[in-house]
Structure formats: C-alpha cells, structure tokens
Design a protein around this motif. Sequence first.
Motif, PDB file in Angstrom:
ATOM      1  N   GLN A 219       0.829  -1.202   0.000  1.00 41.54           N
ATOM      2  CA  GLN A 219       0.000   0.000   0.000  1.00 41.54           C
ATOM      3  C   GLN A 219       0.865   1.254   0.000  1.00 41.54           C
ATOM      4  N   PHE A 220       1.931   1.254   0.783  1.00 42.31           N
ATOM      5  CA  PHE A 220       2.841   2.398   0.820  1.00 42.31           C
ATOM      6  C   PHE A 220       3.495   2.602  -0.548  1.00 42.31           C
ATOM      7  N   ARG A 221       3.920   1.524  -1.194  1.00 43.96           N
ATOM      8  CA  ARG A 221       4.566   1.638  -2.506  1.00 43.96           C
ATOM      9  C   ARG A 221       3.569   2.065  -3.580  1.00 43.96           C
ATOM     10  N   ARG A 222       2.321   1.647  -3.441  1.00 45.81           N
ATOM     11  CA  ARG A 222       1.288   1.981  -4.421  1.00 45.81           C
ATOM     12  C   ARG A 222       0.945   3.472  -4.378  1.00 45.81           C
ATOM     13  N   ARG A 223       0.973   4.043  -3.179  1.00 39.20           N
ATOM     14  CA  ARG A 223       0.603   5.461  -3.006  1.00 39.20           C
ATOM     15  C   ARG A 223       1.629   6.179  -2.116  1.00 39.20           C
ATOM     16  N   PRO A 224       2.853   6.300  -2.586  1.00 38.31           N
ATOM     17  CA  PRO A 224       3.906   6.870  -1.732  1.00 38.31           C
ATOM     18  C   PRO A 224       3.620   8.281  -1.252  1.00 38.31           C
TER      19      PRO A 224
ATOM     20  N   ASP B  59       4.840  11.192   4.737  1.00 36.67           N
ATOM     21  CA  ASP B  59       5.098  11.818   6.030  1.00 36.67           C
ATOM     22  C   ASP B  59       5.340  10.815   7.151  1.00 36.67           C
ATOM     23  N   VAL B  60       4.881   9.571   6.978  1.00 34.56           N
ATOM     24  CA  VAL B  60       5.057   8.574   8.032  1.00 34.56           C
ATOM     25  C   VAL B  60       5.975   7.426   7.638  1.00 34.56           C
ATOM     26  N   TRP B  61       6.242   7.270   6.354  1.00 34.55           N
ATOM     27  CA  TRP B  61       7.048   6.139   5.877  1.00 34.55           C
ATOM     28  C   TRP B  61       8.507   6.371   6.244  1.00 34.55           C
ATOM     29  N   ASN B  62       9.084   5.459   7.011  1.00 29.96           N
ATOM     30  CA  ASN B  62      10.480   5.545   7.378  1.00 29.96           C
ATOM     31  C   ASN B  62      11.329   5.465   6.112  1.00 29.96           C
ATOM     32  N   GLY B  63      12.093   6.485   5.842  1.00 29.65           N
ATOM     33  CA  GLY B  63      12.812   6.613   4.582  1.00 29.65           C
ATOM     34  C   GLY B  63      13.793   5.522   4.254  1.00 29.65           C
ATOM     35  N   SER B  64      14.194   4.719   5.230  1.00 27.65           N
ATOM     36  CA  SER B  64      15.227   3.720   4.969  1.00 27.65           C
ATOM     37  C   SER B  64      14.764   2.580   4.088  1.00 27.65           C
ATOM     38  N   ASP B  65      13.439   2.430   3.858  1.00 26.26           N
ATOM     39  CA  ASP B  65      13.023   1.283   3.027  1.00 26.26           C
ATOM     40  C   ASP B  65      12.142   1.679   1.842  1.00 26.26           C
ATOM     41  N   GLN B  66      12.188   2.932   1.452  1.00 23.96           N
ATOM     42  CA  GLN B  66      11.350   3.374   0.328  1.00 23.96           C
ATOM     43  C   GLN B  66      11.928   2.986  -1.002  1.00 23.96           C
TER      44      GLN B  66
END
Length: 99
Positions: free
Chosen positions: A82-87, A92-99
């Motif tokens: 879901q995070f990858r589908r709608r980055p 604002d909440v996604w920890n940048g180390s795994d994007q």
Amino acid sequence: MEDVKLQLDEKGHGHFYISDEEEQVAEMVVSISNGLLTVYHTEVLPKAEGKGLAKQLLTAMVDHARKNGLKVIPLCPYVHAQFRRRPADYADVWNGSDQ
C-alpha cells in the motif's frame, strides 16, 4: 463490527484489531519503540474478507503514527504494498530507509 482498537503491552508490542460480536476478525501486529512503529503482519479471518477491514486497520495505524509523530517501518507485505502503491499518501510517516 466494532471500530479499530489498539492494544499494546508495556514494551510497546501489540496490535490494532477489529472484533465482531463473537471474536477478533482482523488484526495488524505492531511494535512501537524509539519513534518507530513497525508493522509485522496483517490478517483478516476468511469469514470477514472483502469488507475493507485491512484498509481500516491501515488507516487507523497511519492515523496513530501521524498523531504521535511516529515513522512506520512496513515489514508487513500488505502495508508495504500500500505504501509503494501510493507513496505520496504516506510520505510523512514512511520511514525513509526502506522506500
């Protein structure tokens, strides 16, 4: 169906969950520590599938992260997808180390 609830122990381990009148029908297993909310697993019982419960759990988890200034580590395949589908929705909440 009840609203999404959060249950954590003293170590910050627990889950967001949804129950019906009889039992817990959906859960998202998490831990919270040092400003990070790690999501490990999301599961919906077969009898409750197709009702948008996983999305409700996701929304509640992201709302909690935003309200508490937490960054999310989405180890759960559902949340990560879901995070990858709608980055942009979760930047604002996604920890940048795994994007």
